[in-house]
Design a protein around this motif. Structure first.
Motif, PDB file in Angstrom:
ATOM      1  N   ASP A 127     -35.127  23.584  -1.176  1.00 62.52           N
ATOM      2  CA  ASP A 127     -36.142  24.562  -1.560  1.00 62.52           C
ATOM      3  C   ASP A 127     -36.533  24.436  -3.025  1.00 62.52           C
ATOM      4  OD1 ASP A 127     -34.270  26.935  -2.941  1.00 62.52           O
ATOM      5  OD2 ASP A 127     -33.310  25.962  -1.232  1.00 62.52           O
ATOM      6  N   GLU A 180     -30.922  30.774   4.275  1.00 61.52           N
ATOM      7  CA  GLU A 180     -31.556  31.419   5.433  1.00 61.52           C
ATOM      8  C   GLU A 180     -32.724  30.618   6.007  1.00 61.52           C
ATOM      9  OE1 GLU A 180     -30.893  36.173   5.111  1.00 61.52           O
ATOM     10  OE2 GLU A 180     -32.551  35.355   3.929  1.00 61.52           O
ATOM     11  N   ALA A 181     -33.336  29.764   5.192  1.00 58.87           N
ATOM     12  CA  ALA A 181     -34.521  29.028   5.644  1.00 58.87           C
ATOM     13  C   ALA A 181     -34.189  27.602   6.077  1.00 58.87           C
ATOM     14  CB  ALA A 181     -35.574  29.009   4.533  1.00 58.87           C
ATOM     15  N   ILE A 194     -29.694  29.798  10.777  1.00 58.91           N
ATOM     16  CA  ILE A 194     -28.879  30.918  10.311  1.00 58.91           C
ATOM     17  C   ILE A 194     -28.050  31.539  11.435  1.00 58.91           C
ATOM     18  CG2 ILE A 194     -30.780  32.553  10.617  1.00 58.91           C
ATOM     19  CD1 ILE A 194     -28.110  32.697   7.818  1.00 58.91           C
ATOM     20  N   ARG A 235     -25.747  35.316   2.444  1.00 56.58           N
ATOM     21  CA  ARG A 235     -27.067  34.758   2.717  1.00 56.58           C
ATOM     22  C   ARG A 235     -27.756  34.349   1.418  1.00 56.58           C
ATOM     23  NH1 ARG A 235     -29.138  36.516   7.889  1.00 56.58           N
ATOM     24  NH2 ARG A 235     -27.579  37.780   8.992  1.00 56.58           N
ATOM     25  N   PRO A 295     -31.434  33.934   0.410  1.00 56.31           N
ATOM     26  CA  PRO A 295     -32.831  34.077   0.834  1.00 56.31           C
ATOM     27  C   PRO A 295     -33.680  32.897   0.350  1.00 56.31           C
ATOM     28  CG  PRO A 295     -31.994  36.137  -0.068  1.00 56.31           C
ATOM     29  CD  PRO A 295     -30.975  35.083  -0.376  1.00 56.31           C
ATOM     30  N   GLY A 296     -34.422  32.295   1.265  1.00 57.23           N
ATOM     31  CA  GLY A 296     -35.263  31.153   0.914  1.00 57.23           C
ATOM     32  C   GLY A 296     -34.506  29.855   0.780  1.00 57.23           C
TER      33      GLY A 296
END
Length: 273
Positions: free
Chosen positions: A163, A220-221, A227, A243, A245-246
């Motif tokens: 990411d 999570e992505a 996930i 987690r 996020p992203g």
């Protein structure tokens, strides 16, 4: 960060080492090497040892005549840890295929480990991912492809798993080199041909009985290891799911602080015990 090696039962074992204190063993996945952990290791409050699976990284040549499937890798890992004669059991950390190896090793020899950290790990029936299955189907052709034709596939895999674009570019520079040096197509063909989902399915029903302190950290992505598998692992291991996020697949490179924080919390917990 020091690179070390030794011979164990006629096999060369290689690893990177950093720091002092309670031991932490880190296991990479595909298509990486101990360099996956380069940003995590300096953040860990202990002695980190990033093991290189035979058949990967600078050990690609050592995998030519070996079983390099996950079940065999777990055996090699435990033998290597035994050879280190550590003062205390290590915390075991695994990413991707290395997480599958870590699960198998802890199920077989839980008493040898102080805890388990899994991040975006293969598990249950979550793997091989579709692109790897496609490579398995064409493995004989893959083995003779020119190196230049493999590079776009490698680039796509790395970029889809990150990411942070800048870290993705850094990751390409880190991990493509060993494939170039040893013949990218042949090396990757050997790796993907050795993958068998039965290795994690065989131990899946024993994870809940491990009774080891554990952490599960997940981007999570992640399009490769979804996930829902992190949620299932956390439930079976009795661990909280941390987690990101992203976050995508290569969490040790994109989010080293989150991985190191999970390891350090487990080290603190084990010291209290």
């Amino acid at each position: 960060m020091e690179t070390r090696s030794t011979m164990i039962n006629g096999r060369r074992a290689r690893w990177a080492e950093h720091g002092t204190g309670s031991p932490v063993v880190l296991v990479h996945g595909i298509p990486t090497s101990p360099r996956l952990w380069r940003h995590v290791m300096p953040l860990v409050d202990g002695k980190t040892l990033a093991w290189e699976m035979p058949g990967y990284g600078s050990s690609i040549p050592d995998g030519k005549d070996l079983d390099i499937g996950l079940s065999a890798q777990a055996e090699y890992l435990v033998e290597w840890i035994e050879s280190l004669d550590l003062d205390e059991p290590p915390v075991l950390v695994g990413h991707d295929l290395g997480g599958g190896v870590a699960q198998i090793a802890t199920v077989r020899a839980a008493e040898r480990f102080a805890g388990l950290v899994l991040t975006n790990s293969v598990s249950y029936d979550s793997w091989p991912i579709p692109s790897v299955k496609a490579m398995q189907r064409v493995a004989p052709v893959l083995a003779v492809l020119p190196q230049l034709l493999m590079y776009p596939t490698f680039v796509q895999l790395i970029h889809r798993g990150h990411d942070d674009r800048n870290i993705a570019l850094e990751s390409l520079a880190e991990h493509w080199g060993p494939y170039v040096a040893q013949g990218a197509a042949r090396s990757m063909m050997r790796q993907v041909s050795a993958l068998n989902v039965q290795d994690t399915l065989d131990i899946a029903d024993r994870l809940a009985a491990l009774n080891l302190p554990a952490r599960v950290v997940w981007g999570e992505a992640d399009a490769f290891q979804k996930i829902k598998y992190g949620e299932r692992l956390a439930a079976d291991l009795g661990a909280d799911l941390i987690r990101i996020p992203g976050g995508k697949h290569f969490t040790p490179e994109d989010h080293p602080q989150a991985i190191a924080a999970a390891i350090n919390s487990l080290l603190t917990e084990s010291r209290k015990d």
